[in-house]
Design a protein around this motif. Structure first.
Motif, PDB file in Angstrom:
ATOM      1  N   ALA A  45       0.833  -1.206   0.000  1.00  0.00           N
ATOM      2  CA  ALA A  45       0.000   0.000   0.000  1.00  0.00           C
ATOM      3  C   ALA A  45       0.870   1.260   0.000  1.00  0.00           C
ATOM      4  O   ALA A  45       0.555   2.232  -0.693  1.00  0.00           O
ATOM      5  N   LEU A  46       1.962   1.245   0.749  1.00  0.00           N
ATOM      6  CA  LEU A  46       2.891   2.379   0.720  1.00  0.00           C
ATOM      7  C   LEU A  46       3.477   2.541  -0.675  1.00  0.00           C
ATOM      8  O   LEU A  46       3.583   3.655  -1.191  1.00  0.00           O
ATOM      9  N   VAL A 125       3.993   6.571  11.889  1.00  0.00           N
ATOM     10  CA  VAL A 125       2.836   7.349  12.316  1.00  0.00           C
ATOM     11  C   VAL A 125       3.110   8.836  12.128  1.00  0.00           C
ATOM     12  O   VAL A 125       4.174   9.333  12.483  1.00  0.00           O
ATOM     13  N   LEU A 126       2.122   9.541  11.572  1.00  0.00           N
ATOM     14  CA  LEU A 126       2.154  10.998  11.507  1.00  0.00           C
ATOM     15  C   LEU A 126       1.257  11.509  12.625  1.00  0.00           C
ATOM     16  O   LEU A 126       0.046  11.273  12.606  1.00  0.00           O
ATOM     17  N   ALA A 127       1.868  12.190  13.592  1.00  0.00           N
ATOM     18  CA  ALA A 127       1.111  12.773  14.701  1.00  0.00           C
ATOM     19  C   ALA A 127       1.106  14.297  14.512  1.00  0.00           C
ATOM     20  O   ALA A 127       0.339  14.824  13.728  1.00  0.00           O
ATOM     21  N   THR A 128       2.015  15.001  15.168  1.00  0.00           N
ATOM     22  CA  THR A 128       2.038  16.464  15.070  1.00  0.00           C
ATOM     23  C   THR A 128       2.849  16.975  13.886  1.00  0.00           C
ATOM     24  O   THR A 128       2.831  18.175  13.609  1.00  0.00           O
ATOM     25  N   VAL A 151       3.324   7.414   5.265  1.00  0.00           N
ATOM     26  CA  VAL A 151       3.160   6.913   6.628  1.00  0.00           C
ATOM     27  C   VAL A 151       2.110   5.815   6.636  1.00  0.00           C
ATOM     28  O   VAL A 151       1.240   5.769   5.770  1.00  0.00           O
ATOM     29  N   VAL A 152       2.197   4.962   7.628  1.00  0.00           N
ATOM     30  CA  VAL A 152       1.205   3.905   7.783  1.00  0.00           C
ATOM     31  C   VAL A 152      -0.067   4.485   8.385  1.00  0.00           C
ATOM     32  O   VAL A 152      -1.163   4.271   7.880  1.00  0.00           O
ATOM     33  N   VAL A 153       0.065   5.253   9.479  1.00  0.00           N
ATOM     34  CA  VAL A 153      -1.084   5.804  10.197  1.00  0.00           C
ATOM     35  C   VAL A 153      -0.929   7.314  10.343  1.00  0.00           C
ATOM     36  O   VAL A 153       0.135   7.794  10.723  1.00  0.00           O
ATOM     37  N   ALA A 170      -0.995   8.687   3.580  1.00  0.00           N
ATOM     38  CA  ALA A 170      -1.205   7.794   4.724  1.00  0.00           C
ATOM     39  C   ALA A 170      -1.997   6.578   4.270  1.00  0.00           C
ATOM     40  O   ALA A 170      -3.006   6.717   3.567  1.00  0.00           O
ATOM     41  N   VAL A 171      -1.551   5.406   4.686  1.00  0.00           N
ATOM     42  CA  VAL A 171      -2.284   4.184   4.387  1.00  0.00           C
ATOM     43  C   VAL A 171      -3.599   4.188   5.146  1.00  0.00           C
ATOM     44  O   VAL A 171      -4.631   3.756   4.634  1.00  0.00           O
ATOM     45  N   HIS A 172      -3.572   4.719   6.384  1.00  0.00           N
ATOM     46  CA  HIS A 172      -4.748   4.688   7.253  1.00  0.00           C
ATOM     47  C   HIS A 172      -4.796   5.976   8.064  1.00  0.00           C
ATOM     48  O   HIS A 172      -3.782   6.426   8.594  1.00  0.00           O
TER      49      HIS A 172
END
Length: 174
Positions: A45-46, A125-128, A151-153, A170-172
């Motif tokens: 998916a990436l 993960v993408l957060a901030t 990113v995955v999430v 983002a995958v998700h």
């Protein structure tokens, strides 16, 4: 619509409350990584969002190493690990940046990212957005062109995408 195996893979992501500190909801991808079919579905998916002219994956410590290296291997690309301080014998550049719960520093290994390289930044993960933005800055200062971040999430409520000055895939999203 995601493929059924990708849906199953994303269902393996575990939420851990109050880690690494109170108030943080950590996305643990370890169960996904431990499942070969799930891991492959996410790497595929990436790869579907990878720009066609990319020649190097910039993989971010630590879980980004796993996804980035797998993506690079399956696509025939080079991979450059962006490390935390004290892990590299030769450092080309470093940057300190803000996280949602503190600060961190990344270092780019010397003699790995050539000027003119076409780079995709990969993390779990993408957060901030601080981590991705810092890595993009390192790559650009090295003379590379960053085509996007994968990113995955993505934790959409934290709006990290706004801090990253390029396309983010983002995958998700949660």
């Amino acid at each position: 619509m995601p493929h059924a195996s990708l849906d199953r893979a994303l269902g393996l992501i575990r939420e851990v409350a109050d880690f690494p500190e109170p108030g943080v909801l950590f996305r643990d991808l370890s169960p996904l990584l431990a499942d070969a079919d799930a891991f492959r579905a996410v790497v595929d998916a990436l790869g579907e969002t990878l720009a066609p002219d990319v020649d190097t994956v910039l993989a971010l410590e630590a879980r980004g190493f796993l996804f980035g290296a797998a993506l690079a291997a399956t696509r025939g690309l080079g991979v450059v690990p962006v490390r935390k301080p004290g892990k590299l014998p030769a450092v080309a550049d470093r940057v300190t940046f803000d996280l949602e719960y503190g600060t961190a520093t990344f270092e780019l290994p010397a003699d790995t990212l050539r000027p003119g390289a076409r780079v995709a930044v990969v993390d779990d993960v993408l957060a901030t957005g601080g981590t991705l933005a810092a890595a993009v800055g390192l790559a650009e200062r090295a003379g590379a062109t960053v085509t996007g971040a994968l990113v995955v999430v993505e934790i959409t409520a934290l709006d990290g995408r706004a801090r990253v000055p390029l396309p983010v895939h983002a995958v998700h999203a949660v």
